[in-house]
Design a protein around this motif. Structure first.
Motif, PDB file in Angstrom:
ATOM      1  N   GLU A   1       0.831  -1.205   0.000  1.00 49.57           N
ATOM      2  CA  GLU A   1       0.000   0.000   0.000  1.00 49.57           C
ATOM      3  C   GLU A   1       0.867   1.258   0.000  1.00 49.57           C
ATOM      4  O   GLU A   1       0.553   2.234  -0.685  1.00 49.57           O
ATOM      5  CB  GLU A   1      -0.943   0.003   1.202  1.00 49.57           C
ATOM      6  N   MET A   2       1.965   1.244   0.744  1.00 52.76           N
ATOM      7  CA  MET A   2       2.844   2.410   0.750  1.00 52.76           C
ATOM      8  C   MET A   2       3.538   2.552  -0.604  1.00 52.76           C
ATOM      9  O   MET A   2       3.725   3.662  -1.088  1.00 52.76           O
ATOM     10  CB  MET A   2       3.863   2.354   1.881  1.00 52.76           C
ATOM     11  N   GLU A   3       3.885   1.428  -1.210  1.00 58.83           N
ATOM     12  CA  GLU A   3       4.469   1.490  -2.556  1.00 58.83           C
ATOM     13  C   GLU A   3       3.484   2.127  -3.528  1.00 58.83           C
ATOM     14  O   GLU A   3       3.862   2.954  -4.366  1.00 58.83           O
ATOM     15  CB  GLU A   3       4.866   0.098  -3.036  1.00 58.83           C
ATOM     16  N   THR A   4       2.219   1.762  -3.415  1.00 57.41           N
ATOM     17  CA  THR A   4       1.189   2.354  -4.270  1.00 57.41           C
ATOM     18  C   THR A   4       1.123   3.862  -4.071  1.00 57.41           C
ATOM     19  O   THR A   4       1.019   4.624  -5.036  1.00 57.41           O
ATOM     20  CB  THR A   4      -0.184   1.705  -3.988  1.00 57.41           C
ATOM     21  N   LEU A   5       1.192   4.326  -2.808  1.00 55.74           N
ATOM     22  CA  LEU A   5       1.192   5.764  -2.542  1.00 55.74           C
ATOM     23  C   LEU A   5       2.409   6.447  -3.166  1.00 55.74           C
ATOM     24  O   LEU A   5       2.301   7.535  -3.735  1.00 55.74           O
ATOM     25  CB  LEU A   5       1.172   6.041  -1.032  1.00 55.74           C
ATOM     26  N   GLY A   6       3.564   5.792  -3.069  1.00 56.32           N
ATOM     27  CA  GLY A   6       4.781   6.355  -3.654  1.00 56.32           C
ATOM     28  C   GLY A   6       4.710   6.425  -5.169  1.00 56.32           C
ATOM     29  O   GLY A   6       5.079   7.438  -5.772  1.00 56.32           O
ATOM     30  N   LEU A   7       4.216   5.370  -5.786  1.00 58.80           N
ATOM     31  CA  LEU A   7       4.084   5.356  -7.240  1.00 58.80           C
ATOM     32  C   LEU A   7       3.055   6.374  -7.708  1.00 58.80           C
ATOM     33  O   LEU A   7       3.215   6.991  -8.776  1.00 58.80           O
ATOM     34  CB  LEU A   7       3.726   3.950  -7.723  1.00 58.80           C
ATOM     35  N   LYS A   8       2.018   6.576  -6.916  1.00 65.09           N
ATOM     36  CA  LYS A   8       1.021   7.601  -7.236  1.00 65.09           C
ATOM     37  C   LYS A   8       1.660   8.987  -7.198  1.00 65.09           C
ATOM     38  O   LYS A   8       1.387   9.826  -8.062  1.00 65.09           O
ATOM     39  CB  LYS A   8      -0.138   7.519  -6.232  1.00 65.09           C
ATOM     40  N   ALA A   9       2.534   9.218  -6.220  1.00 64.68           N
ATOM     41  CA  ALA A   9       3.240  10.501  -6.136  1.00 64.68           C
ATOM     42  C   ALA A   9       4.129  10.711  -7.358  1.00 64.68           C
ATOM     43  O   ALA A   9       4.187  11.808  -7.917  1.00 64.68           O
ATOM     44  CB  ALA A   9       4.071  10.562  -4.851  1.00 64.68           C
TER      45      ALA A   9
ATOM     46  N   ARG B   1       4.292  11.521  -0.280  1.00 61.04           N
ATOM     47  CA  ARG B   1       4.597  12.365  -1.441  1.00 61.04           C
ATOM     48  C   ARG B   1       5.801  13.256  -1.146  1.00 61.04           C
ATOM     49  O   ARG B   1       6.708  13.393  -1.967  1.00 61.04           O
ATOM     50  CB  ARG B   1       3.377  13.197  -1.829  1.00 61.04           C
ATOM     51  N   HIS B   2       5.843  13.841   0.048  1.00 64.33           N
ATOM     52  CA  HIS B   2       6.955  14.694   0.452  1.00 64.33           C
ATOM     53  C   HIS B   2       8.280  13.919   0.421  1.00 64.33           C
ATOM     54  O   HIS B   2       9.280  14.406  -0.119  1.00 64.33           O
ATOM     55  CB  HIS B   2       6.699  15.255   1.856  1.00 64.33           C
ATOM     56  N   VAL B   3       8.300  12.722   0.984  1.00 63.83           N
ATOM     57  CA  VAL B   3       9.528  11.920   1.021  1.00 63.83           C
ATOM     58  C   VAL B   3       9.947  11.524  -0.393  1.00 63.83           C
ATOM     59  O   VAL B   3      11.126  11.615  -0.753  1.00 63.83           O
ATOM     60  CB  VAL B   3       9.364  10.679   1.933  1.00 63.83           C
ATOM     61  N   VAL B   4       8.990  11.103  -1.216  1.00 66.28           N
ATOM     62  CA  VAL B   4       9.293  10.711  -2.598  1.00 66.28           C
ATOM     63  C   VAL B   4       9.896  11.887  -3.358  1.00 66.28           C
ATOM     64  O   VAL B   4      10.934  11.756  -4.021  1.00 66.28           O
ATOM     65  CB  VAL B   4       8.028  10.183  -3.316  1.00 66.28           C
ATOM     66  N   ILE B   5       9.274  13.048  -3.271  1.00 66.19           N
ATOM     67  CA  ILE B   5       9.767  14.224  -3.991  1.00 66.19           C
ATOM     68  C   ILE B   5      11.151  14.619  -3.489  1.00 66.19           C
ATOM     69  O   ILE B   5      12.022  15.003  -4.270  1.00 66.19           O
ATOM     70  CB  ILE B   5       8.748  15.374  -3.909  1.00 66.19           C
ATOM     71  N   HIS B   6      11.375  14.502  -2.188  1.00 69.61           N
ATOM     72  CA  HIS B   6      12.685  14.809  -1.622  1.00 69.61           C
ATOM     73  C   HIS B   6      13.757  13.894  -2.241  1.00 69.61           C
ATOM     74  O   HIS B   6      14.821  14.368  -2.665  1.00 69.61           O
ATOM     75  CB  HIS B   6      12.649  14.638  -0.099  1.00 69.61           C
ATOM     76  N   GLU B   7      13.489  12.611  -2.314  1.00 71.98           N
ATOM     77  CA  GLU B   7      14.464  11.672  -2.872  1.00 71.98           C
ATOM     78  C   GLU B   7      14.647  11.895  -4.368  1.00 71.98           C
ATOM     79  O   GLU B   7      15.758  11.793  -4.882  1.00 71.98           O
ATOM     80  CB  GLU B   7      14.073  10.227  -2.559  1.00 71.98           C
ATOM     81  N   ILE B   8      13.580  12.236  -5.068  1.00 67.79           N
ATOM     82  CA  ILE B   8      13.692  12.555  -6.498  1.00 67.79           C
ATOM     83  C   ILE B   8      14.555  13.804  -6.682  1.00 67.79           C
ATOM     84  O   ILE B   8      15.311  13.910  -7.650  1.00 67.79           O
ATOM     85  CB  ILE B   8      12.296  12.707  -7.132  1.00 67.79           C
TER      86      ILE B   8
END
Length: 136
Positions: A12-20, A107-114
């Motif tokens: 489920e968290m992977e899905t949230l990350g991929l959605k971001a 979303r914040h963590v994903v964008i930070h790593e991107i």
């Protein structure tokens, strides 16, 4: 929107990350290329040691690889670039904050790593976040 106290799985968290990631503008998403995205409960001991972090709850995500601005043809054959999120630290941070949705935090963590993929430092990203806060 996920309610606080409801357990979230790795999938489920992977899905949230991929959605971001899918919500990023095309110009950014296209530059991600073959970046591997994964979600784990915690960072492994080697990653924590390499980053000088003792408490695994202090690391919610990590970018592993070379930023686009550092790449060269000589790097062929290296391990793939990865973005890893760590579920348990993210859940703990979400519980501590209590003022945002889990989706927003992921979303914040994903964008930070991107941001690291594009060569931004932590200081650069914090400055951009501060500017965005001033505009709100």
């Amino acid at each position: 929107m996920r309610e606080f106290g409801t357990p979230i799985t790795l999938d489920e968290m992977e899905t949230l990350g991929l959605k971001a990631i899918s919500a990023l503008p095309d110009a950014f998403r296209e530059q991600l290329g073959d970046v591997v995205f994964a979600v784990e409960d915690f960072a492994d001991a080697e990653t924590l040691r390499d980053l000088g972090i003792e408490d695994p709850f202090e690391l919610s995500g990590v970018y592993e690889g070379h930023a686009l601005i550092e790449r060269s043809i000589e790097m062929s054959g290296t391990l793939p670039t990865r973005i890893r999120l760590f579920r348990r630290p993210i859940i703990d941070e979400w519980a501590e904050r209590g003022d945002e949705t889990l989706e927003h935090l992921v979303r914040h963590v994903v964008i930070h790593e991107i941001g690291h993929h594009f060569g931004l430092s932590d200081e650069d990203m914090h400055a951009l976040e501060d500017l965005a806060d001033l505009e709100d």
